[in-house]
Design a protein around this motif. Structure first.
Motif, PDB file in Angstrom:
ATOM      1  N   GLU A 207       0.811  -1.212   0.000  1.00  9.57           N
ATOM      2  CA  GLU A 207       0.000   0.000   0.000  1.00  9.57           C
ATOM      3  C   GLU A 207       0.849   1.268   0.000  1.00  9.57           C
ATOM      4  O   GLU A 207       0.303   2.370  -0.121  1.00  9.57           O
ATOM      5  N   ILE A 208       2.173   1.154   0.154  1.00  3.81           N
ATOM      6  CA  ILE A 208       3.005   2.352   0.203  1.00  3.81           C
ATOM      7  C   ILE A 208       3.498   2.690  -1.201  1.00  3.81           C
ATOM      8  O   ILE A 208       3.438   1.860  -2.118  1.00  3.81           O
ATOM      9  N   ALA A 209       3.989   3.907  -1.373  1.00  4.42           N
ATOM     10  CA  ALA A 209       4.372   4.382  -2.700  1.00  4.42           C
ATOM     11  C   ALA A 209       5.595   3.660  -3.253  1.00  4.42           C
ATOM     12  O   ALA A 209       5.727   3.512  -4.472  1.00  4.42           O
ATOM     13  N   ASP A 210       6.476   3.191  -2.384  1.00  2.00           N
ATOM     14  CA  ASP A 210       7.749   2.629  -2.832  1.00  2.00           C
ATOM     15  C   ASP A 210       8.053   1.333  -2.076  1.00  2.00           C
ATOM     16  O   ASP A 210       8.983   1.280  -1.275  1.00  2.00           O
ATOM     17  N   PRO A 211       7.265   0.270  -2.293  1.00  7.60           N
ATOM     18  CA  PRO A 211       7.505  -0.972  -1.555  1.00  7.60           C
ATOM     19  C   PRO A 211       8.848  -1.587  -1.949  1.00  7.60           C
ATOM     20  O   PRO A 211       9.242  -1.523  -3.118  1.00  7.60           O
ATOM     21  N   PRO A 212       9.561  -2.166  -1.002  1.00 12.08           N
ATOM     22  CA  PRO A 212      10.822  -2.844  -1.350  1.00 12.08           C
ATOM     23  C   PRO A 212      10.549  -4.018  -2.281  1.00 12.08           C
ATOM     24  O   PRO A 212       9.556  -4.741  -2.113  1.00 12.08           O
ATOM     25  N   LEU A 213      11.411  -4.212  -3.249  1.00 14.64           N
ATOM     26  CA  LEU A 213      11.207  -5.284  -4.224  1.00 14.64           C
ATOM     27  C   LEU A 213      11.638  -6.635  -3.674  1.00 14.64           C
ATOM     28  O   LEU A 213      11.149  -7.674  -4.111  1.00 14.64           O
ATOM     29  N   LEU A 214      12.569  -6.600  -2.728  1.00 10.78           N
ATOM     30  CA  LEU A 214      13.096  -7.830  -2.144  1.00 10.78           C
ATOM     31  C   LEU A 214      13.323  -7.576  -0.660  1.00 10.78           C
ATOM     32  O   LEU A 214      13.827  -6.519  -0.283  1.00 10.78           O
ATOM     33  N   LEU A 215      12.944  -8.526   0.179  1.00 10.46           N
ATOM     34  CA  LEU A 215      13.157  -8.412   1.615  1.00 10.46           C
ATOM     35  C   LEU A 215      13.884  -9.658   2.118  1.00 10.46           C
ATOM     36  O   LEU A 215      13.445 -10.786   1.867  1.00 10.46           O
ATOM     37  N   TYR A 216      14.965  -9.440   2.823  1.00  9.47           N
ATOM     38  CA  TYR A 216      15.671 -10.520   3.504  1.00  9.47           C
ATOM     39  C   TYR A 216      15.101 -10.604   4.916  1.00  9.47           C
ATOM     40  O   TYR A 216      14.928  -9.574   5.584  1.00  9.47           O
ATOM     41  N   ALA A 217      14.812 -11.815   5.373  1.00  6.94           N
ATOM     42  CA  ALA A 217      14.178 -11.991   6.673  1.00  6.94           C
ATOM     43  C   ALA A 217      14.883 -13.097   7.455  1.00  6.94           C
ATOM     44  O   ALA A 217      15.257 -14.127   6.884  1.00  6.94           O
ATOM     45  N   SER A 218      15.020 -12.862   8.756  1.00 12.42           N
ATOM     46  CA  SER A 218      15.630 -13.868   9.624  1.00 12.42           C
ATOM     47  C   SER A 218      14.862 -13.913  10.933  1.00 12.42           C
ATOM     48  O   SER A 218      14.870 -12.949  11.705  1.00 12.42           O
ATOM     49  N   GLY A 219      14.169 -15.023  11.170  1.00  6.91           N
ATOM     50  CA  GLY A 219      13.414 -15.165  12.408  1.00  6.91           C
ATOM     51  C   GLY A 219      11.985 -15.593  12.158  1.00  6.91           C
ATOM     52  O   GLY A 219      11.696 -16.379  11.256  1.00  6.91           O
ATOM     53  N   ARG A 220      11.067 -15.019  12.927  1.00  9.46           N
ATOM     54  CA  ARG A 220       9.654 -15.414  12.899  1.00  9.46           C
ATOM     55  C   ARG A 220       8.912 -14.599  11.831  1.00  9.46           C
ATOM     56  O   ARG A 220       8.320 -13.562  12.124  1.00  9.46           O
ATOM     57  N   VAL A 221       8.920 -15.099  10.613  1.00  8.42           N
ATOM     58  CA  VAL A 221       8.271 -14.383   9.512  1.00  8.42           C
ATOM     59  C   VAL A 221       6.769 -14.232   9.760  1.00  8.42           C
ATOM     60  O   VAL A 221       6.141 -13.297   9.249  1.00  8.42           O
ATOM     61  N   GLU A 222       6.201 -15.098  10.575  1.00  8.19           N
ATOM     62  CA  GLU A 222       4.758 -15.000  10.851  1.00  8.19           C
ATOM     63  C   GLU A 222       4.393 -13.695  11.551  1.00  8.19           C
ATOM     64  O   GLU A 222       3.224 -13.277  11.548  1.00  8.19           O
ATOM     65  N   LEU A 223       5.376 -13.021  12.177  1.00  7.31           N
ATOM     66  CA  LEU A 223       5.087 -11.746  12.826  1.00  7.31           C
ATOM     67  C   LEU A 223       4.621 -10.693  11.818  1.00  7.31           C
ATOM     68  O   LEU A 223       3.943  -9.730  12.190  1.00  7.31           O
ATOM     69  N   LEU A 224       4.981 -10.864  10.559  1.00  5.59           N
ATOM     70  CA  LEU A 224       4.562  -9.908   9.532  1.00  5.59           C
ATOM     71  C   LEU A 224       3.052  -9.923   9.311  1.00  5.59           C
ATOM     72  O   LEU A 224       2.513  -9.011   8.689  1.00  5.59           O
ATOM     73  N   ARG A 225       2.381 -10.959   9.818  1.00  9.52           N
ATOM     74  CA  ARG A 225       0.933 -11.052   9.636  1.00  9.52           C
ATOM     75  C   ARG A 225       0.158 -10.538  10.845  1.00  9.52           C
ATOM     76  O   ARG A 225      -1.069 -10.512  10.832  1.00  9.52           O
ATOM     77  N   LEU A 226       0.844 -10.138  11.915  1.00  8.75           N
ATOM     78  CA  LEU A 226       0.188  -9.639  13.116  1.00  8.75           C
ATOM     79  C   LEU A 226       0.016  -8.128  13.040  1.00  8.75           C
ATOM     80  O   LEU A 226       0.772  -7.443  12.362  1.00  8.75           O
ATOM     81  N   PRO A 227      -0.997  -7.579  13.739  1.00  8.92           N
ATOM     82  CA  PRO A 227      -1.110  -6.115  13.811  1.00  8.92           C
ATOM     83  C   PRO A 227       0.130  -5.548  14.495  1.00  8.92           C
ATOM     84  O   PRO A 227       0.631  -6.119  15.467  1.00  8.92           O
ATOM     85  N   SER A 228       0.626  -4.440  13.989  1.00  7.87           N
ATOM     86  CA  SER A 228       1.905  -3.940  14.498  1.00  7.87           C
ATOM     87  C   SER A 228       1.886  -2.429  14.666  1.00  7.87           C
ATOM     88  O   SER A 228       1.060  -1.725  14.074  1.00  7.87           O
ATOM     89  N   LEU A 229       2.820  -1.951  15.461  1.00 10.91           N
ATOM     90  CA  LEU A 229       2.986  -0.523  15.731  1.00 10.91           C
ATOM     91  C   LEU A 229       4.468  -0.199  15.673  1.00 10.91           C
ATOM     92  O   LEU A 229       5.296  -0.910  16.264  1.00 10.91           O
ATOM     93  N   ALA A 230       4.823   0.858  14.978  1.00 10.23           N
ATOM     94  CA  ALA A 230       6.201   1.329  14.980  1.00 10.23           C
ATOM     95  C   ALA A 230       6.435   2.186  16.223  1.00 10.23           C
ATOM     96  O   ALA A 230       5.593   3.010  16.584  1.00 10.23           O
ATOM     97  N   MET A 231       7.575   1.983  16.868  1.00 11.02           N
ATOM     98  CA  MET A 231       7.999   2.843  17.977  1.00 11.02           C
ATOM     99  C   MET A 231       9.394   3.340  17.644  1.00 11.02           C
ATOM    100  O   MET A 231      10.320   2.537  17.482  1.00 11.02           O
ATOM    101  N   VAL A 232       9.539   4.648  17.544  1.00 13.63           N
ATOM    102  CA  VAL A 232      10.812   5.230  17.136  1.00 13.63           C
ATOM    103  C   VAL A 232      11.114   6.447  17.993  1.00 13.63           C
ATOM    104  O   VAL A 232      10.248   6.961  18.709  1.00 13.63           O
ATOM    105  N   GLY A 233      12.354   6.909  17.897  1.00 11.36           N
ATOM    106  CA  GLY A 233      12.730   8.094  18.669  1.00 11.36           C
ATOM    107  C   GLY A 233      14.219   8.351  18.618  1.00 11.36           C
ATOM    108  O   GLY A 233      14.963   7.721  17.850  1.00 11.36           O
ATOM    109  N   SER A 234      14.652   9.231  19.465  1.00  8.61           N
ATOM    110  CA  SER A 234      16.018   9.744  19.448  1.00  8.61           C
ATOM    111  C   SER A 234      17.051   8.665  19.750  1.00  8.61           C
ATOM    112  O   SER A 234      16.849   7.816  20.619  1.00  8.61           O
ATOM    113  N   ARG A 235      18.181   8.727  19.029  1.00  7.55           N
ATOM    114  CA  ARG A 235      19.318   7.885  19.388  1.00  7.55           C
ATOM    115  C   ARG A 235      19.947   8.360  20.690  1.00  7.55           C
ATOM    116  O   ARG A 235      20.544   7.578  21.414  1.00  7.55           O
ATOM    117  N   HIS A 236      19.831   9.651  20.964  1.00  4.48           N
ATOM    118  CA  HIS A 236      20.403  10.234  22.190  1.00  4.48           C
ATOM    119  C   HIS A 236      19.277  10.442  23.206  1.00  4.48           C
ATOM    120  O   HIS A 236      19.069  11.541  23.715  1.00  4.48           O
TER     121      HIS A 236
END
Length: 370
Positions: free
Chosen positions: A101-130
C-alpha cells in the motif's frame, strides 16, 4: 530442475536486477512493470530495455556484474544455514500486504526469524538515538505493555529509543521486528549485536539490502519507509526537530497510518519533535490505552495500563524541588537553600538509586516510571 535449483535461478535474476551498478530501485521498478519479472527483464533486448530506462542501465543488465556469482553463492549459503531465513520477493504470497500500500515498496526483503510476525497487527515505535533515561524507560515499558496486548513492535535497531522498544517487546506475545539499514549478515550498531541476535531468535530481522551491505548513511532514511509501511501506526517517544523519527512519522501519515507522540518537558530538546507532531495532529499519548483505543485493540486483562507507583515510597524533598523538567545545580541551590556540595551528594545518591539522570551541562532530571 528441482525446487532448490529453481529458487537459486530466480534469486539470481532478482539479485542481478537489483544489484547491477547504475540500475537502481526506481529503474528496476519500471522494468518490472514493463516486462513482468526479473527473468523477462534480463531476457529482453537492450533496445527493448532502453524504451524503459536509460541506455547505460539497459546495457549494464546485459551481462552479470563482476561479483554477481559470489553474491548468489553467499546468499544461498546464508539461507541454507538457518531454516528461519527467507528472501521475500514482491508478488509472492509471504510478502507483507501492508507494504503493497506504500508508494515505494521494497522489491526484495531478507528476513531472519519469525516471519509469521509480519501477519500480526503492528505498531512502529521510534525516537532519538540520544534518548534520556526517562525516554528509554517509557519506550521499554510501553513496548512491553503494547506487545502484551498483541501488537508487534517494529523499530530500527538504533541506539536509544529503538533499542529500548525492542527490549521491551522481545518476550511478549506480539514480539518485535527490527528493520535494519544493512545486510542481515552485518551487526549495526555494534553495541546492539547481542540484541540483534536475540531478535533473530525470538522476533524478526528484516532488510531490503543484500548481504554484505555496510552501514551507509543514505540507507537509514530509506529503511524508515518500511518501518512506517509495515505498521498500523507510528509512536514517536522522543525526538528533536531534526530527528529521523519525524521522517518515519511523515511517511506513516502519507501512507494513511496513525501517528502518535509522547509529550515531554517544554525545556527538553528531545521533546520538541513530539510537540511539533502533536501540533500537526498526531495523537497525544500518555498511556498505552491512548494507542490501543485508537487502534481498536483491547488491553490484555493481566496488564495494567500504567505501572503502579512503588509501594510505600517515601517522598523525597529534592525530587519535589526538581519537578519534572531538566534543572541546573544553581537553580536547585536557589530552590532548596542547600549548598552545592550537599546537593551533589544527595543527587549522587538518587542517581545511584535510578531516580535521577545526570544530563550534559551539569543538569539533572527526575526519573519516573512509565
Amino acid at each position: 530442475m528441482n525446487r532448490r535449483e529453481c529458487d537459486a535461478r530466480e534469486l539470481g535474476a532478482w539479485l542481478r536486477l537489483l544489484e547491477t551498478p547504475g540500475v537502481g530501485r526506481e529503474a528496476a521498478r519500471r522494468l518490472l512493470a514493463a516486462f513482468g519479472s526479473p527473468d523477462a527483464v534480463l531476457a529482453a533486448s537492450i533496445e527493448d530495455r532502453r524504451q524503459v530506462v536509460s541506455a547505460a542501465a539497459a546495457v549494464a543488465l546485459a551481462r552479470p556484474g563482476e561479483h554477481h556469482d559470489a553474491l548468489i553463492s553467499t546468499t544461498i549459503n546464508w539461507l541454507s544455514a538457518d531454516s528461519r531465513r527467507q528472501v521475500l520477493c514482491l508478488g509472492e504470497p509471504d510478502y507483507p500486504p501492508p507494504l503493497l500500500e506504500i508508494a515505494d515498496p521494497p522489491l526484495l526483503l531478507y528476513a531472519s526469524g519469525r516471519v509469521e510476525l509480519l501477519r500480526l497487527p503492528s505498531l512502529a515505535m521510534v525516537g532519538s538515538r540520544h534518548a534520556t533515561a526517562q525516554g528509554r524507560e517509557n519506550a521499554r515499558t510501553f513496548a512491553a505493555q503494547l506487545g502484551q496486548a498483541g501488537l508487534t513492535i517494529v523499530s530500527g535497531l538504533a541506539l536509544g529509543i529503538d533499542g529500548a522498544a525492542h527490549e521491551g517487546a522481545l518476550d511478549t506475545p506480539g514480539g518485535t521486528i527490527a528493520v535494519v539499514g544493512t545486510g542481515l549478515d552485518q551487526a549495526y550498531p555494534r553495541r546492539h549485536a547481542t540484541l540483534s541476535q536475540q531478535i533473530a531468535e525470538k522476533g524478526l530481522l528484516i532488510s531490503e539490502y543484500s548481504l554484505g551491505t555496510p552501514p551507509l548513511r543514505e540507507n537509514f532514511p530509506q529503511r524508515n519507509r518500511i518501518i512506517a509501511g509495515l505498521t498500523r501506526g507510528t509512536l514517536v517517544v522522543e525526538a528533536t526537530l531534526q530527528s529521523g523519527s519525524l521522517i518515519t512519522a511523515r511517511l506513516a501519515a502519507e501512507a494513511g497510518r496513525d501517528v502518535f507522540a509522547m509529550p515531554g518537558s517544554i525545556h527538553a530538546p528531545q521533546a520538541k519533535g513530539c510537540h511539533a507532531l502533536i501540533k500537526q495532529g498526531a495523537k497525544l499519548v500518555e498511556t498505552v490505552l491512548d494507542v490501543l483505543d485508537e487502534l481498536g485493540i483491547a488491553m490484555a486483562p493481566a496488564v495494567p495500563a500504567v505501572s503502579a507507583p512503588e509501594p510505600d515510597a517515601p517522598a523525597h524533598p529534592l525530587l519535589d524541588a526538581m519537578g519534572h523538567d531538566p534543572i541546573g545545580l544553581d537553580e536547585l541551590v536557589a530552590r532548596t537553600g542547600w549548598s552545592a556540595a550537599e546537593l551533589n551528594a544527595r543527587l549522587l545518591d538518587l542517581e545511584l538509586a535510578g531516580r535521577v539522570e545526570r544530563l550534559p551541562g551539569q543538569r539533572f532530571q527526575r526519573l519516573d516510571r512509565a
